[in-house]
Design a protein around this motif. Structure first.
Motif, PDB file in Angstrom:
ATOM      1  N   SER A  10       0.841  -1.191   0.000  1.00  0.00           N
ATOM      2  CA  SER A  10       0.000   0.000   0.000  1.00  0.00           C
ATOM      3  C   SER A  10       0.880   1.246   0.000  1.00  0.00           C
ATOM      4  O   SER A  10       2.030   1.201   0.433  1.00  0.00           O
ATOM      5  CB  SER A  10      -0.904   0.017   1.238  1.00  0.00           C
ATOM      6  OG  SER A  10      -0.132   0.195   2.417  1.00  0.00           O
ATOM      7  N   PRO A  11       0.367   2.397  -0.476  1.00  0.00           N
ATOM      8  CA  PRO A  11       1.169   3.625  -0.486  1.00  0.00           C
ATOM      9  C   PRO A  11       1.641   4.047   0.906  1.00  0.00           C
ATOM     10  O   PRO A  11       2.765   4.528   1.053  1.00  0.00           O
ATOM     11  CB  PRO A  11       0.210   4.669  -1.084  1.00  0.00           C
ATOM     12  CG  PRO A  11      -0.783   3.878  -1.861  1.00  0.00           C
ATOM     13  CD  PRO A  11      -0.946   2.587  -1.125  1.00  0.00           C
ATOM     14  N   THR A  12       0.802   3.863   1.930  1.00  0.00           N
ATOM     15  CA  THR A  12       1.187   4.275   3.278  1.00  0.00           C
ATOM     16  C   THR A  12       2.338   3.437   3.804  1.00  0.00           C
ATOM     17  O   THR A  12       3.287   3.956   4.396  1.00  0.00           O
ATOM     18  CB  THR A  12      -0.025   4.153   4.228  1.00  0.00           C
ATOM     19  OG1 THR A  12      -1.088   4.960   3.715  1.00  0.00           O
ATOM     20  CG2 THR A  12       0.333   4.621   5.624  1.00  0.00           C
ATOM     21  N   LEU A  13       2.280   2.115   3.604  1.00  0.00           N
ATOM     22  CA  LEU A  13       3.364   1.251   4.056  1.00  0.00           C
ATOM     23  C   LEU A  13       4.652   1.553   3.313  1.00  0.00           C
ATOM     24  O   LEU A  13       5.733   1.598   3.912  1.00  0.00           O
ATOM     25  CB  LEU A  13       2.981  -0.223   3.859  1.00  0.00           C
ATOM     26  CG  LEU A  13       4.054  -1.244   4.230  1.00  0.00           C
ATOM     27  CD1 LEU A  13       4.350  -1.179   5.725  1.00  0.00           C
ATOM     28  CD2 LEU A  13       3.643  -2.650   3.836  1.00  0.00           C
ATOM     29  N   PHE A 191      14.088  14.650   6.104  1.00  0.00           N
ATOM     30  CA  PHE A 191      12.764  15.203   5.824  1.00  0.00           C
ATOM     31  C   PHE A 191      11.851  14.169   5.168  1.00  0.00           C
ATOM     32  O   PHE A 191      10.674  14.439   4.962  1.00  0.00           O
ATOM     33  CB  PHE A 191      12.877  16.437   4.933  1.00  0.00           C
ATOM     34  CG  PHE A 191      13.276  17.670   5.675  1.00  0.00           C
ATOM     35  CD1 PHE A 191      12.322  18.512   6.224  1.00  0.00           C
ATOM     36  CD2 PHE A 191      14.613  17.990   5.859  1.00  0.00           C
ATOM     37  CE1 PHE A 191      12.683  19.647   6.923  1.00  0.00           C
ATOM     38  CE2 PHE A 191      14.991  19.125   6.555  1.00  0.00           C
ATOM     39  CZ  PHE A 191      14.022  19.960   7.094  1.00  0.00           C
ATOM     40  N   ASN A 192      12.383  12.988   4.835  1.00  0.00           N
ATOM     41  CA  ASN A 192      11.547  11.934   4.262  1.00  0.00           C
ATOM     42  C   ASN A 192      10.409  11.500   5.178  1.00  0.00           C
ATOM     43  O   ASN A 192       9.332  11.144   4.684  1.00  0.00           O
ATOM     44  CB  ASN A 192      12.411  10.719   3.902  1.00  0.00           C
ATOM     45  CG  ASN A 192      13.214  10.930   2.641  1.00  0.00           C
ATOM     46  OD1 ASN A 192      12.932  11.824   1.854  1.00  0.00           O
ATOM     47  ND2 ASN A 192      14.243  10.131   2.447  1.00  0.00           N
ATOM     48  N   PRO A 193      10.613  11.477   6.519  1.00  0.00           N
ATOM     49  CA  PRO A 193       9.485  11.088   7.379  1.00  0.00           C
ATOM     50  C   PRO A 193       8.236  11.942   7.198  1.00  0.00           C
ATOM     51  O   PRO A 193       7.124  11.452   7.415  1.00  0.00           O
ATOM     52  CB  PRO A 193      10.061  11.241   8.795  1.00  0.00           C
ATOM     53  CG  PRO A 193      11.508  10.985   8.638  1.00  0.00           C
ATOM     54  CD  PRO A 193      11.860  11.568   7.299  1.00  0.00           C
ATOM     55  N   LEU A 194       8.402  13.207   6.793  1.00  0.00           N
ATOM     56  CA  LEU A 194       7.223  14.038   6.578  1.00  0.00           C
ATOM     57  C   LEU A 194       6.364  13.506   5.433  1.00  0.00           C
ATOM     58  O   LEU A 194       5.144  13.693   5.419  1.00  0.00           O
ATOM     59  CB  LEU A 194       7.643  15.482   6.284  1.00  0.00           C
ATOM     60  CG  LEU A 194       8.251  16.257   7.456  1.00  0.00           C
ATOM     61  CD1 LEU A 194       8.631  17.670   7.019  1.00  0.00           C
ATOM     62  CD2 LEU A 194       7.295  16.317   8.632  1.00  0.00           C
ATOM     63  N   SER A 195       6.998  12.830   4.473  1.00  0.00           N
ATOM     64  CA  SER A 195       6.229  12.264   3.367  1.00  0.00           C
ATOM     65  C   SER A 195       5.292  11.170   3.860  1.00  0.00           C
ATOM     66  O   SER A 195       4.201  10.990   3.324  1.00  0.00           O
ATOM     67  CB  SER A 195       7.175  11.708   2.298  1.00  0.00           C
ATOM     68  OG  SER A 195       7.895  10.592   2.792  1.00  0.00           O
ATOM     69  N   VAL A 201      -2.217  11.017   5.335  1.00  0.00           N
ATOM     70  CA  VAL A 201      -3.337  11.958   5.381  1.00  0.00           C
ATOM     71  C   VAL A 201      -4.033  12.040   4.024  1.00  0.00           C
ATOM     72  O   VAL A 201      -5.270  11.981   3.929  1.00  0.00           O
ATOM     73  CB  VAL A 201      -2.856  13.342   5.838  1.00  0.00           C
ATOM     74  CG1 VAL A 201      -3.976  14.370   5.717  1.00  0.00           C
ATOM     75  CG2 VAL A 201      -2.365  13.284   7.279  1.00  0.00           C
ATOM     76  N   LEU A 202      -3.244  12.170   2.950  1.00  0.00           N
ATOM     77  CA  LEU A 202      -3.833  12.281   1.612  1.00  0.00           C
ATOM     78  C   LEU A 202      -4.527  10.984   1.198  1.00  0.00           C
ATOM     79  O   LEU A 202      -5.582  11.016   0.555  1.00  0.00           O
ATOM     80  CB  LEU A 202      -2.752  12.651   0.596  1.00  0.00           C
ATOM     81  CG  LEU A 202      -2.204  14.079   0.702  1.00  0.00           C
ATOM     82  CD1 LEU A 202      -1.062  14.288  -0.275  1.00  0.00           C
ATOM     83  CD2 LEU A 202      -3.314  15.096   0.438  1.00  0.00           C
TER      84      LEU A 202
END
Length: 250
Positions: A10-13, A191-195, A201-202
């Motif tokens: 999945s995109p989130t994982l 800053f990758n964790p922000l993605s 959320v998206l």
């Protein structure tokens, strides 16, 4: 490998696992002496702790789900998952994601070395985009021989390709190269964790993907780790810098 793993997970994982790039890049940068740990002062400890805390947040998002957050409405985009469009195979997807993260972290380190000898971000971005396009085309010719794999209509495929080419492969890579030259590869990868947070959320609001409380808890942990490392990356006090220069000189 990154995009191929989307077909199995999945995109989130996937966005969660990509955050291990920061930890891998930090370890490689310390080994190759592109980054100094300085574990004897608070800022050095903060960089190490920030990396570990962010990695813990990623692991919590991946391993712990918790209760599902109640949906606030209908998703904006419906993704059809039938007729073989998405084949979930978590073991194959995790292997592809892991190898992708390792090679991705090596890519950041290579950029830091390349910029020392070739300090032209726009030209380097052009070369990387050209080689990447040739590599992708060659891979597609081998894997997919059908004409449908190369045709594109005026739909989400067109807009995602346009966005990926102009924004991601052009603007983002150029800004990324500038940041690597100024702050180093570890600063950029942190800053990758922000993605992960943004993707979760998206995916919840736009794609209607389930959002778990574990993802929210993990996102908070990731942000804490990010700010720890950013504080550690700030310039130390002038007297500490002078002491470090003297040690390097000796």
């Amino acid at each position: 490998m990154y995009f191929a793993s989307l077909s199995y997970t999945s995109p989130t994982l996937l966005a969660s696992m990509v955050n291990t790039i920061a930890a891998l890049s930090f370890v490689l940068a310390v080994i190759l002496r592109l980054e100094d740990a300085y574990i004897r002062n608070p800022r050095g400890i903060a960089k190490v702790l920030g990396t570990l805390v962010s990695l813990a947040g990623v692991m919590s998002m991946t391993l712990y789900k918790g209760p599902v957050v109640k949906s606030l409405g209908h998703p904006l985009i419906y993704i059809h998952r039938g007729n073989g469009v998405v084949h979930e195979n978590w073991s194959k997807g995790m292997i592809l994601t892991a190898v992708s993260c390792i090679t991705w972290s090596i890519w950041y380190i290579m950029q830091a070395y390349t910029l020392k000898r070739y300090p032209t971000q726009l030209s380097l971005t052009t070369w990387m985009s050209f080689v990447g396009a040739a590599q992708s085309a060659f891979y597609t010719v081998i894997v997919q021989h059908k004409r449908t794999a190369w045709t594109m209509g005026f739909n989400i495929d067109f807009w995602s390709t346009l966005y990926g080419g102009i924004v991601m492969s052009g603007l983002v890579v150029y800004i990324q190269l500038w940041c690597i030259e100024q702050k180093g590869p570890v600063f950029v990868t942190m800053f990758n964790p922000l993605s992960t947070v943004l993707v979760a959320v998206l995916a919840y609001f736009v794609l209607g993907e389930k959002l778990y409380t574990g993802s929210i808890i993990g996102a908070v942990i990731i942000i804490i780790g990010l700010y720890l490392l950013l504080w550690g990356k700030e310039d130390p006090q002038p007297e500490l810098k002078e002491r470090e220069r003297a040690m390097l000189h000796n």
